[in-house]
Enzyme design. Structure first.
Site, PDB file in Angstrom:
ATOM      1  N   GLU A 225      -4.238 -21.617  20.120  1.00  0.00           N
ATOM      2  CA  GLU A 225      -3.362 -21.807  21.273  1.00  0.00           C
ATOM      3  C   GLU A 225      -2.640 -23.149  21.194  1.00  0.00           C
ATOM      4  O   GLU A 225      -1.448 -23.247  21.499  1.00  0.00           O
ATOM      5  CB  GLU A 225      -4.157 -21.727  22.574  1.00  0.00           C
ATOM      6  CG  GLU A 225      -4.853 -20.401  22.806  1.00  0.00           C
ATOM      7  CD  GLU A 225      -6.264 -20.336  22.233  1.00  0.00           C
ATOM      8  OE1 GLU A 225      -7.027 -19.459  22.685  1.00  0.00           O
ATOM      9  OE2 GLU A 225      -6.609 -21.136  21.339  1.00  0.00           O
TER      10      GLU A 225
ATOM     11  N   HIS B 255      -6.619 -25.734  17.441  1.00  0.00           N
ATOM     12  CA  HIS B 255      -6.983 -24.357  17.782  1.00  0.00           C
ATOM     13  C   HIS B 255      -5.715 -23.501  17.818  1.00  0.00           C
ATOM     14  O   HIS B 255      -4.604 -24.033  17.859  1.00  0.00           O
ATOM     15  CB  HIS B 255      -7.684 -24.319  19.133  1.00  0.00           C
ATOM     16  CG  HIS B 255      -9.088 -24.838  19.083  1.00  0.00           C
ATOM     17  ND1 HIS B 255     -10.029 -24.507  20.028  1.00  0.00           N
ATOM     18  CD2 HIS B 255      -9.713 -25.657  18.203  1.00  0.00           C
ATOM     19  CE1 HIS B 255     -11.177 -25.095  19.734  1.00  0.00           C
ATOM     20  NE2 HIS B 255     -11.011 -25.802  18.639  1.00  0.00           N
TER      21      HIS B 255
ATOM     22  N   ASP C  32     -16.595 -25.139  15.183  1.00  0.00           N
ATOM     23  CA  ASP C  32     -15.375 -24.946  15.960  1.00  0.00           C
ATOM     24  C   ASP C  32     -15.640 -24.912  17.457  1.00  0.00           C
ATOM     25  O   ASP C  32     -14.859 -25.442  18.239  1.00  0.00           O
ATOM     26  CB  ASP C  32     -14.670 -23.648  15.537  1.00  0.00           C
ATOM     27  CG  ASP C  32     -13.283 -23.534  16.156  1.00  0.00           C
ATOM     28  OD1 ASP C  32     -12.390 -24.287  15.750  1.00  0.00           O
ATOM     29  OD2 ASP C  32     -13.100 -22.683  17.044  1.00  0.00           O
TER      30      ASP C  32
ATOM     31  N   ASN D 159      -5.173 -20.892  14.362  1.00  0.00           N
ATOM     32  CA  ASN D 159      -6.149 -21.954  14.225  1.00  0.00           C
ATOM     33  C   ASN D 159      -5.991 -22.578  12.838  1.00  0.00           C
ATOM     34  O   ASN D 159      -6.035 -21.884  11.830  1.00  0.00           O
ATOM     35  CB  ASN D 159      -7.557 -21.381  14.420  1.00  0.00           C
ATOM     36  CG  ASN D 159      -8.611 -22.451  14.486  1.00  0.00           C
ATOM     37  OD1 ASN D 159      -8.786 -23.214  13.550  1.00  0.00           O
ATOM     38  ND2 ASN D 159      -9.325 -22.502  15.606  1.00  0.00           N
TER      39      ASN D 159
ATOM     40  N   CYS E  78      -8.476 -25.338  25.367  1.00  0.00           N
ATOM     41  CA  CYS E  78      -7.252 -24.532  25.431  1.00  0.00           C
ATOM     42  C   CYS E  78      -7.020 -24.014  26.847  1.00  0.00           C
ATOM     43  O   CYS E  78      -5.879 -23.992  27.316  1.00  0.00           O
ATOM     44  CB  CYS E  78      -7.328 -23.400  24.416  1.00  0.00           C
ATOM     45  SG  CYS E  78      -7.363 -24.014  22.700  1.00  0.00           S
TER      46      CYS E  78
ATOM     47  N   CYS F 146     -11.105 -21.468  24.557  1.00  0.00           N
ATOM     48  CA  CYS F 146     -12.167 -22.438  24.805  1.00  0.00           C
ATOM     49  C   CYS F 146     -11.746 -23.301  25.999  1.00  0.00           C
ATOM     50  O   CYS F 146     -10.625 -23.184  26.497  1.00  0.00           O
ATOM     51  CB  CYS F 146     -12.391 -23.300  23.562  1.00  0.00           C
ATOM     52  SG  CYS F 146     -11.029 -24.456  23.240  1.00  0.00           S
TER      53      CYS F 146
ATOM     54  N   SER G 274     -10.729 -15.322  23.604  1.00  0.00           N
ATOM     55  CA  SER G 274     -10.786 -16.016  24.886  1.00  0.00           C
ATOM     56  C   SER G 274     -10.703 -17.522  24.656  1.00  0.00           C
ATOM     57  O   SER G 274     -11.420 -18.066  23.814  1.00  0.00           O
ATOM     58  CB  SER G 274     -12.089 -15.662  25.601  1.00  0.00           C
ATOM     59  OG  SER G 274     -12.150 -16.311  26.843  1.00  0.00           O
TER      60      SER G 274
END
Length: 140
Positions: free
Chosen positions: A48, A46, A136, A35, A76, A73, A71
């Site tokens: 990912e 982010h 975020d 991130n 993503c 969002c 996990s």
């Protein structure tokens, strides 16, 4: 997952959110990222997304696994579904979760590890930086 966790620690050390990700194909790392939303002032950076950006253009992802410390969002998760990444391994979903079912409904194999380091680092970040955390995840 340990490489993704190292990326999360790197982001934390830079003053960013501790989320790291690694894209793997046939047992080999294609790309890794973390991130960088705070560091770059980019709301889309982010972990990912940074990893996938680092991977560059790919002809497909059907033989890939994405490892992420938190996990995903919805942004993503939507990207994972869009690119048809078939497997996602999640470090933890205690501090943030909820999109695992979205991924599973789209045929993604999801594994949640409950990685103690991922849980503790994110918990620490949220306690020390609640405003950044809420920014975020889109909460005011």
């Amino acid at each position: 997952m340990e490489r993704a966790f190292a990326q999360a620690r790197k982001s934390f050390d830079e003053g960013g959110l501790p989320v790291g990700a690694v894209l793997v194909r046939a047992g080999r790392i294609v790309a890794e990222g973390h991130n960088r939303r705070v560091q770059q002032g980019d709301p889309l950076a982010h972990g990912e997304m940074d990893c996938l950006r680092a991977a560059g253009r790919q002809t497909g992802y059907r033989d890939c696994t994405l490892y992420t410390t938190l996990s995903p969002c919805m942004m993503c998760a939507g990207t994972i579904a869009q690119f048809r990444i078939p497997r996602v391994v999640i470090g933890e979903n205690e501090n943030f979760g909820g999109n695992e079912d979205f991924l599973r409904e789209r045929g993604v194999a999801v594994t949640v590890l409950a990685h103690p380091g991922c849980i503790a680092l994110m918990r620490r970040f949220i306690a020390e930086n609640p405003a950044l955390w809420h920014e975020d995840i889109g909460e005011e």
